[in-house]
Design a protein around this motif. Structure first.
Motif, short mmCIF file in Angstrom:
data_model
loop_
_atom_site.label_atom_id
_atom_site.label_comp_id
_atom_site.label_asym_id
_atom_site.label_seq_id
_atom_site.Cartn_x
_atom_site.Cartn_y
_atom_site.Cartn_z
N MET A 1 0.84 -1.16 0.00
CA MET A 1 0.00 0.00 0.00
C MET A 1 0.89 1.23 0.00
O MET A 1 1.92 1.25 0.68
CB MET A 1 -0.90 0.00 1.24
CG MET A 1 -1.72 1.26 1.33
SD MET A 1 -2.87 1.31 2.69
CE MET A 1 -3.66 -0.23 2.54
N GLN A 2 0.49 2.21 -0.77
CA GLN A 2 1.21 3.48 -0.78
C GLN A 2 0.21 4.60 -0.62
O GLN A 2 -0.90 4.53 -1.15
CB GLN A 2 2.01 3.63 -2.06
CG GLN A 2 3.13 2.62 -2.14
CD GLN A 2 4.16 2.97 -3.18
OE1 GLN A 2 4.01 3.87 -3.99
NE2 GLN A 2 5.26 2.23 -3.16
N CYS A 3 0.61 5.62 0.14
CA CYS A 3 -0.28 6.75 0.43
C CYS A 3 0.44 8.07 0.20
O CYS A 3 1.67 8.15 0.26
CB CYS A 3 -0.73 6.70 1.89
SG CYS A 3 -1.65 5.22 2.35
N ARG A 4 -0.37 9.09 -0.01
CA ARG A 4 0.14 10.45 -0.19
C ARG A 4 -0.91 11.41 0.35
O ARG A 4 -2.11 11.22 0.15
CB ARG A 4 0.41 10.72 -1.67
CG ARG A 4 0.82 12.15 -1.96
CD ARG A 4 1.11 12.38 -3.41
NE ARG A 4 -0.10 12.15 -4.20
CZ ARG A 4 -0.11 11.95 -5.49
NH1 ARG A 4 1.01 11.91 -6.16
NH2 ARG A 4 -1.24 11.78 -6.14
N PHE A 5 -0.46 12.46 1.05
CA PHE A 5 -1.36 13.51 1.53
C PHE A 5 -1.09 14.76 0.72
O PHE A 5 0.03 15.26 0.68
CB PHE A 5 -1.12 13.78 3.02
CG PHE A 5 -2.07 14.78 3.59
CD1 PHE A 5 -3.38 14.43 3.87
CD2 PHE A 5 -1.67 16.08 3.85
CE1 PHE A 5 -4.28 15.35 4.40
CE2 PHE A 5 -2.54 17.01 4.38
CZ PHE A 5 -3.85 16.65 4.65
N ARG A 6 -2.14 15.22 0.05
CA ARG A 6 -2.01 16.43 -0.77
C ARG A 6 -3.37 17.07 -0.89
O ARG A 6 -4.38 16.39 -1.03
CB ARG A 6 -1.46 16.06 -2.14
CG ARG A 6 -1.05 17.28 -2.94
CD ARG A 6 -0.25 16.92 -4.14
NE ARG A 6 -1.09 16.26 -5.13
CZ ARG A 6 -0.67 15.81 -6.28
NH1 ARG A 6 0.60 15.90 -6.59
NH2 ARG A 6 -1.49 15.24 -7.13
N GLN A 7 -3.38 18.40 -0.83
CA GLN A 7 -4.60 19.18 -0.99
C GLN A 7 -5.71 18.69 -0.06
O GLN A 7 -6.85 18.47 -0.46
CB GLN A 7 -5.07 19.17 -2.44
CG GLN A 7 -4.07 19.77 -3.38
CD GLN A 7 -4.48 19.65 -4.84
OE1 GLN A 7 -5.32 18.83 -5.19
NE2 GLN A 7 -3.89 20.48 -5.68
N ASP A 8 -5.36 18.51 1.23
CA ASP A 8 -6.32 18.17 2.28
C ASP A 8 -6.93 16.78 2.14
O ASP A 8 -7.98 16.50 2.72
CB ASP A 8 -7.43 19.24 2.34
CG ASP A 8 -8.10 19.30 3.69
OD1 ASP A 8 -7.44 19.04 4.70
OD2 ASP A 8 -9.31 19.60 3.74
N THR A 9 -6.32 15.90 1.35
CA THR A 9 -6.86 14.55 1.16
C THR A 9 -5.73 13.52 1.25
O THR A 9 -4.68 13.69 0.63
CB THR A 9 -7.54 14.41 -0.22
OG1 THR A 9 -8.59 15.38 -0.31
CG2 THR A 9 -8.13 13.03 -0.41
N LEU A 10 -5.98 12.48 2.04
CA LEU A 10 -5.07 11.34 2.08
C LEU A 10 -5.53 10.36 1.01
O LEU A 10 -6.68 9.92 1.03
CB LEU A 10 -5.12 10.65 3.45
CG LEU A 10 -4.29 9.37 3.57
CD1 LEU A 10 -2.80 9.71 3.51
CD2 LEU A 10 -4.63 8.62 4.84
N ARG A 11 -4.67 10.05 0.07
CA ARG A 11 -4.98 9.08 -0.99
C ARG A 11 -4.08 7.87 -0.78
O ARG A 11 -2.87 8.01 -0.62
CB ARG A 11 -4.69 9.68 -2.37
CG ARG A 11 -5.63 10.76 -2.84
CD ARG A 11 -6.91 10.19 -3.43
NE ARG A 11 -6.68 9.07 -4.32
CZ ARG A 11 -6.43 9.17 -5.62
NH1 ARG A 11 -6.37 10.32 -6.22
NH2 ARG A 11 -6.23 8.07 -6.34
#
Length: 101
Positions: A1-11
């Protein structure tokens, strides 16, 4: 699993999973690719499309570690990654299981 937080959203993208597509994403065409989205408020979304967040050079959150971004916290456990927002919504995801709450 990979995640990124950008523009107020965790994807997050579940890259390797053995569970069936969740009912919330059953209508995706093409098929759901394991994408999760969580904002500081509101329920988890299961986007049908969008750019992958994969980055093989990103840091790895080890078991027992916590990652905190504005309004969202995630904990890495052997049972999977658990992320919760300020409103109490979130997910626990692993290769074998996805729980939305």
């Amino acid at each position: 699993m990979q995640c990124r937080f950008r523009q107020d959203t965790l994807r997050c993208d579940v890259l390797d999973r053995s569970y069936p597509t969740p009912a919330e994403a059953a209508g995706c065409s093409p098929a759901w690719e394991g994408r999760l989205a969580l904002r500081p408020e509101g329920a988890v979304a299961l986007p049908c499309s969008g750019a992958a967040v994969r980055n093989d050079e990103a840091f790895v959150l080890g078991y027992g570690a916590r990652w905190i971004v504005p309004g969202i916290s995630c904990e890495s456990e052997e049972a999977g990654l658990r992320c919760t927002n300020a409103a109490g919504h979130g997910f626990q995801a692993s290769r074998s299981k996805l729980d939305l709450f």
